[in-house]
Scaffold this motif. Structure first.
Motif, PDB file in Angstrom:
ATOM      1  N   GLU A   1       5.534  49.936  60.757  1.00 43.62           N
ATOM      2  CA  GLU A   1       4.993  48.698  61.328  1.00 43.62           C
ATOM      3  C   GLU A   1       4.933  47.566  60.304  1.00 43.62           C
ATOM      4  N   LEU A   2       5.473  47.801  59.121  1.00 48.51           N
ATOM      5  CA  LEU A   2       5.392  46.820  58.042  1.00 48.51           C
ATOM      6  C   LEU A   2       6.103  45.519  58.387  1.00 48.51           C
ATOM      7  N   GLU A   3       7.311  45.616  58.939  1.00 48.57           N
ATOM      8  CA  GLU A   3       8.075  44.398  59.250  1.00 48.57           C
ATOM      9  C   GLU A   3       7.369  43.553  60.300  1.00 48.57           C
ATOM     10  N   GLU A   4       6.744  44.194  61.244  1.00 53.49           N
ATOM     11  CA  GLU A   4       6.021  43.452  62.281  1.00 53.49           C
ATOM     12  C   GLU A   4       4.804  42.739  61.691  1.00 53.49           C
TER      13      GLU A   4
ATOM     14  N   MET B   1       2.038  42.673  47.105  1.00 51.98           N
ATOM     15  CA  MET B   1       2.110  42.649  48.568  1.00 51.98           C
ATOM     16  C   MET B   1       2.574  41.288  49.086  1.00 51.98           C
ATOM     17  N   ARG B   2       2.249  40.225  48.374  1.00 57.03           N
ATOM     18  CA  ARG B   2       2.749  38.904  48.762  1.00 57.03           C
ATOM     19  C   ARG B   2       4.276  38.873  48.632  1.00 57.03           C
ATOM     20  N   TRP B   3       4.792  39.443  47.520  1.00 55.39           N
ATOM     21  CA  TRP B   3       6.243  39.507  47.329  1.00 55.39           C
ATOM     22  C   TRP B   3       6.882  40.404  48.391  1.00 55.39           C
ATOM     23  N   LEU B   4       6.236  41.490  48.756  1.00 53.87           N
ATOM     24  CA  LEU B   4       6.744  42.357  49.806  1.00 53.87           C
ATOM     25  C   LEU B   4       6.876  41.592  51.118  1.00 53.87           C
ATOM     26  N   GLY B   5       5.909  40.752  51.422  1.00 52.08           N
ATOM     27  CA  GLY B   5       5.993  39.922  52.624  1.00 52.08           C
ATOM     28  C   GLY B   5       7.205  39.008  52.590  1.00 52.08           C
ATOM     29  N   HIS B   6       7.489  38.420  51.407  1.00 51.68           N
ATOM     30  CA  HIS B   6       8.685  37.578  51.271  1.00 51.68           C
ATOM     31  C   HIS B   6       9.952  38.402  51.516  1.00 51.68           C
ATOM     32  N   LEU B   7       9.996  39.607  50.928  1.00 49.22           N
ATOM     33  CA  LEU B   7      11.185  40.446  51.089  1.00 49.22           C
ATOM     34  C   LEU B   7      11.411  40.823  52.543  1.00 49.22           C
TER      35      LEU B   7
ATOM     36  N   GLY C   1       5.883  39.980  59.226  1.00 51.09           N
ATOM     37  CA  GLY C   1       6.728  38.960  59.844  1.00 51.09           C
ATOM     38  C   GLY C   1       5.995  37.661  60.119  1.00 51.09           C
ATOM     39  N   GLU C   2       4.726  37.729  60.418  1.00 57.13           N
ATOM     40  CA  GLU C   2       3.919  36.534  60.648  1.00 57.13           C
ATOM     41  C   GLU C   2       3.255  36.136  59.330  1.00 57.13           C
ATOM     42  N   ARG C   3       3.699  35.047  58.758  1.00 58.47           N
ATOM     43  CA  ARG C   3       3.235  34.635  57.432  1.00 58.47           C
ATOM     44  C   ARG C   3       1.729  34.409  57.377  1.00 58.47           C
ATOM     45  N   GLU C   4       1.167  33.766  58.369  1.00 56.58           N
ATOM     46  CA  GLU C   4      -0.269  33.463  58.359  1.00 56.58           C
ATOM     47  C   GLU C   4      -1.109  34.733  58.485  1.00 56.58           C
ATOM     48  N   VAL C   5      -0.653  35.656  59.331  1.00 57.70           N
ATOM     49  CA  VAL C   5      -1.374  36.913  59.513  1.00 57.70           C
ATOM     50  C   VAL C   5      -1.332  37.721  58.217  1.00 57.70           C
ATOM     51  N   TRP C   6      -0.152  37.788  57.603  1.00 59.52           N
ATOM     52  CA  TRP C   6       0.001  38.524  56.350  1.00 59.52           C
ATOM     53  C   TRP C   6      -0.872  37.917  55.249  1.00 59.52           C
TER      54      TRP C   6
ATOM     55  N   GLY D   1      18.888  60.186  31.747  1.00 62.99           N
ATOM     56  CA  GLY D   1      17.957  59.399  30.937  1.00 62.99           C
ATOM     57  C   GLY D   1      16.705  59.085  31.719  1.00 62.99           C
ATOM     58  N   ARG D   2      15.864  58.292  31.102  1.00 64.24           N
ATOM     59  CA  ARG D   2      14.601  57.935  31.744  1.00 64.24           C
ATOM     60  C   ARG D   2      14.854  56.985  32.907  1.00 64.24           C
ATOM     61  N   PRO D   3      14.328  57.300  34.077  1.00 64.28           N
ATOM     62  CA  PRO D   3      14.529  56.394  35.211  1.00 64.28           C
ATOM     63  C   PRO D   3      13.760  55.096  35.019  1.00 64.28           C
ATOM     64  N   ARG D   4      14.252  54.052  35.609  1.00 64.27           N
ATOM     65  CA  ARG D   4      13.573  52.768  35.518  1.00 64.27           C
ATOM     66  C   ARG D   4      12.252  52.817  36.261  1.00 64.27           C
ATOM     67  N   THR D   5      11.334  51.946  35.865  1.00 70.02           N
ATOM     68  CA  THR D   5      10.042  51.864  36.522  1.00 70.02           C
ATOM     69  C   THR D   5      10.240  51.354  37.945  1.00 70.02           C
ATOM     70  N   ARG D   6       9.555  51.980  38.871  1.00 68.72           N
ATOM     71  CA  ARG D   6       9.619  51.549  40.268  1.00 68.72           C
ATOM     72  C   ARG D   6       8.224  51.218  40.740  1.00 68.72           C
ATOM     73  N   TRP D   7       8.129  50.239  41.583  1.00 71.73           N
ATOM     74  CA  TRP D   7       6.863  49.884  42.206  1.00 71.73           C
ATOM     75  C   TRP D   7       6.938  50.349  43.639  1.00 71.73           C
ATOM     76  N   TYR D   8       6.102  51.285  43.992  1.00 75.18           N
ATOM     77  CA  TYR D   8       6.087  51.809  45.351  1.00 75.18           C
ATOM     78  C   TYR D   8       5.113  50.969  46.171  1.00 75.18           C
ATOM     79  N   VAL D   9       5.643  49.946  46.785  1.00 80.41           N
ATOM     80  CA  VAL D   9       4.800  48.979  47.465  1.00 80.41           C
ATOM     81  C   VAL D   9       4.468  49.422  48.880  1.00 80.41           C
ATOM     82  N   SER D  10       5.376  50.071  49.572  1.00 83.96           N
ATOM     83  CA  SER D  10       5.092  50.496  50.935  1.00 83.96           C
ATOM     84  C   SER D  10       3.912  51.454  51.011  1.00 83.96           C
ATOM     85  N   PRO D  11       3.820  52.481  50.143  1.00 85.13           N
ATOM     86  CA  PRO D  11       2.612  53.320  50.164  1.00 85.13           C
ATOM     87  C   PRO D  11       1.355  52.532  49.807  1.00 85.13           C
TER      88      PRO D  11
END
Length: 130
Positions: free
Chosen positions: A91-94, A39-45, A97-102, A69-79
């Motif tokens: 509402e994720l971007e909002e 989730m910290r990386w998601l905030g950066h993205l 968006g505030e680093r301290e709040v996140w 073939g076998r699909p690559r591993t995915r991390w479903y971070v939004s759910p």
């Protein structure tokens, strides 16, 4: 024998749960640490300016078919954010968006219930990792 057991001076014969040892030593569960990191990386993205490759890949919607073939591993971070923090995907971007709040949201993220204790309480939670 695990590292935490050695630090606590215990062996498997002492029959003490790992969760009790972690709680006594004040170590957070591994799954909580992984979720916070994701989730910290998601905030950066989310905060990345347009043009940065990781942010563009995150926002991209592929239109072509995937190869066989076998699909690559995915991390479903939004759910994960919706489930753990109660923040809907629109509402994720909002929220991120505030680093301290996140950062404060992630700092106060409660650990998931211990599956071993949950089975004793009568409900079971299944985790699927791929």
């Amino acid at each position: 024998m695990s590292f935490l057991r050695r630090v606590a001076g215990l062996s498997l014969r002492d029959r003490v749960r790992s969760s009790a040892i972690r709680e006594e030593l004040g170590v957070e569960p591994l799954l909580l640490r992984v979720e916070r990191s994701q989730m910290r990386w998601l905030g950066h993205l989310v905060r990345m300016p347009p043009g940065r490759l990781p942010g563009e890949v995150f926002r991209a919607c592929p239109s072509s078919r995937r190869p066989l073939g076998r699909p690559r591993t995915r991390w479903y971070v939004s759910p994960l954010v919706w489930e753990r923090l109660g923040i809907p995907p629109d509402e994720l971007e909002e929220a991120a968006g505030e680093r301290e709040v996140w950062a404060s949201l992630l700092r106060h993220l409660p650990p998931r219930p211990d599956p071993g204790l949950a089975a004793e309480d009568g409900w079971m939670e299944f985790w699927f990792w791929f």
